[in-house]
Scaffold this active site. Structure first.
Site, PDB file in Angstrom:
ATOM      1  NE  ARG A  81      -3.978  -2.100   2.146  1.00  0.00           N
ATOM      2  CZ  ARG A  81      -3.807  -3.424   2.274  1.00  0.00           C
ATOM      3  NH1 ARG A  81      -2.639  -3.934   2.609  1.00  0.00           N
ATOM      4  NH2 ARG A  81      -4.817  -4.254   2.046  1.00  0.00           N
ATOM      5  CG  HIS A 106      -0.668  -5.645  -4.335  1.00  0.00           C
ATOM      6  ND1 HIS A 106       0.404  -5.553  -3.490  1.00  0.00           N
ATOM      7  CD2 HIS A 106      -1.528  -6.548  -3.769  1.00  0.00           C
ATOM      8  CE1 HIS A 106       0.205  -6.375  -2.451  1.00  0.00           C
ATOM      9  NE2 HIS A 106      -0.951  -6.970  -2.580  1.00  0.00           N
ATOM     10  CG  HIS A 177       0.453 -11.372  -3.729  1.00  0.00           C
ATOM     11  ND1 HIS A 177      -0.319 -12.247  -2.982  1.00  0.00           N
ATOM     12  CD2 HIS A 177       0.168 -10.141  -3.256  1.00  0.00           C
ATOM     13  CE1 HIS A 177      -1.047 -11.550  -2.126  1.00  0.00           C
ATOM     14  NE2 HIS A 177      -0.764 -10.272  -2.268  1.00  0.00           N
ATOM     15  CG  ASP A 250      -2.952  -7.961   5.354  1.00  0.00           C
ATOM     16  OD1 ASP A 250      -1.855  -7.915   4.751  1.00  0.00           O
ATOM     17  OD2 ASP A 250      -4.030  -7.585   4.852  1.00  0.00           O
ATOM     18  CD  GLU A 315       2.231 -10.202  -0.191  1.00  0.00           C
ATOM     19  OE1 GLU A 315       2.101  -9.085  -0.721  1.00  0.00           O
ATOM     20  OE2 GLU A 315       1.391 -10.659   0.589  1.00  0.00           O
TER      21      GLU A 315
END
Ligand code: BGC
Length: 350
Positions: A81, A106, A177, A250, A315
């Site tokens: 982000r 992304h 990803h 996350d 990631e």
């Protein structure tokens, strides 16, 4: 030896997509397409030698084009982000797509995950792809030339190496990803898998998952994976504000290894199959995402409904929102500089 690949269909614009199978002498197999640089399949043995698929994805190109949460793809120009889809570079403000809760995610509406990459070279165990992202594509400055190579080694390691140059200053944060699920063919969710991450600090986020700018100690929190932990053990520990904000994991972990050094930094272990994955990178962070937004509306390979927590991503990247965070390691690439980074996923059994 050259590898011709197999036709995998066409995009709505009529571009042909090819699927390449890389295979080593141990029988491990990786299938990658030049649409989005997507890893479509990874077949790797369990402790009894049974080859099964350890990534989420689809059987057909059309499903990837229609609706995918970035299964297996290369994300960019900026992975993860950027606050409010805006950043300022050398005094100039740039505006990007803010398609995720008012935030950029992304690379924008048509990120690198949705581009057909040029195939530079393909052999039995490696695939090189390139892509030129034009000045102001998705709002980012500079003509950016990227070359990336996937290599499958004889010891069951998949490495992903990227190189890029630009003709104007820009920001860049590339990552793969893949959603891993070591149970094999996605037969169970990932809650029983054991994760270890060499990181004593977390990039704390706000309610729209944008970093607050603080790197907070993981010690004593559900984010402490310095020793292996079962993913499901603390994922619903709502006494942790960060767990509530992320709907689970996350977040980006700030890795402990010295800046710029390439090292092993995470492992995932699935106790039933015995499969283990070891991740190495030269990047400063890793976004550990437990598929909290997977809501069951997609059916993947093997007819498996992709519900919440059915895959996990590691990631490797620079920290999210770095272009707006002066204290984070820089993601700026200038003309004359070469962006160069490498991550590898090694599979074994225990
Ligand atoms: C993000 C998640 C997002 C996922 C799929 C991850 O990198 O942090 O919030 O849902 O990618 O887009």
């Amino acid at each position: 030896m050259s590898n011709p690949g197999k036709p995998f269909g066409q995009t709505p614009a009529g571009e042909s997509v090819t699927l390449y199978t890389l295979k080593n002498a141990k029988g491990m197999e990786v299938r990658i397409m030049n649409y989005g640089g997507i890893i479509q399949k990874i077949l790797t043995p369990d402790r009894n030698g049974k080859l099964e698929d350890v990534v989420l994805g689809f059987e057909t190109l059309q499903e990837y084009i229609k609706d995918t949460p970035y299964f297996g793809a290369i994300v960019g120009r900026f992975g993860n982000r950027i606050a409010n889809g805006k950043f300022t570079l050398d005094g100039k403000e740039y505006t990007l797509a803010a398609q995720n809760n008012g935030q950029h995610l992304h690379g924008g509406l048509i990120g690198f995950d949705k581009k057909v990459w040029k195939v530079e070279a393909a052999s039995a165990q490696s695939l090189s792809l390139s892509y030129v992202s034009k000045d102001m594509e998705e709002g980012f400055p500079g003509n950016l030339s990227i070359k990336m190579t996937y290599t499958l080694s004889e010891d069951n390691e998949i490495s992903v190496a990227y190189e890029a140059t630009t003709d104007k200053a820009t920001v860049l944060n590339l990552s793969n990803h893949s959603y891993f699920n070591l149970s094999g063919n996605a037969k169970r969710d990932i809650l029983n898998q054991e994760v270890q991450i060499d990181a004593s600090r977390l990039v704390a986020v706000n309610k729209v998952l944008i970093p607050t700018g603080e790197l907070t100690p993981v010690n004593g929190t559900p984010f402490d994976f310095t020793k292996p932990h079962v993913v499901g053990d603390r994922i619903n520990d709502t006494s942790s504000e960060q767990i509530v904000l992320g709907g689970g994991y996350d977040h980006c972990w700030a890795l402990d290894k010295p800046a710029g050094s390439y090292a092993k930094m995470a492992t995932v272990y699935e106790p039933v199959s015995g499969r283990k994955m070891t991740v190495s990178t030269d990047q400063p962070g890793v976004q550990f995402y437990t598929g909290n937004f997977l809501d069951g509306h997609l059916t993947g390979k093997y007819g498996v409904q992709i519900t919440k927590r059915h895959g996990l991503c590691l990631e490797t990247e620079h920290f999210p929102d770095s272009p707006n965070q002066p204290n984070f390691p820089s993601t700026v690439l200038r003309p004359g500089e070469v962006y160069k980074t490498k991550t590898a996923y090694k599979f074994s059994v225990n």
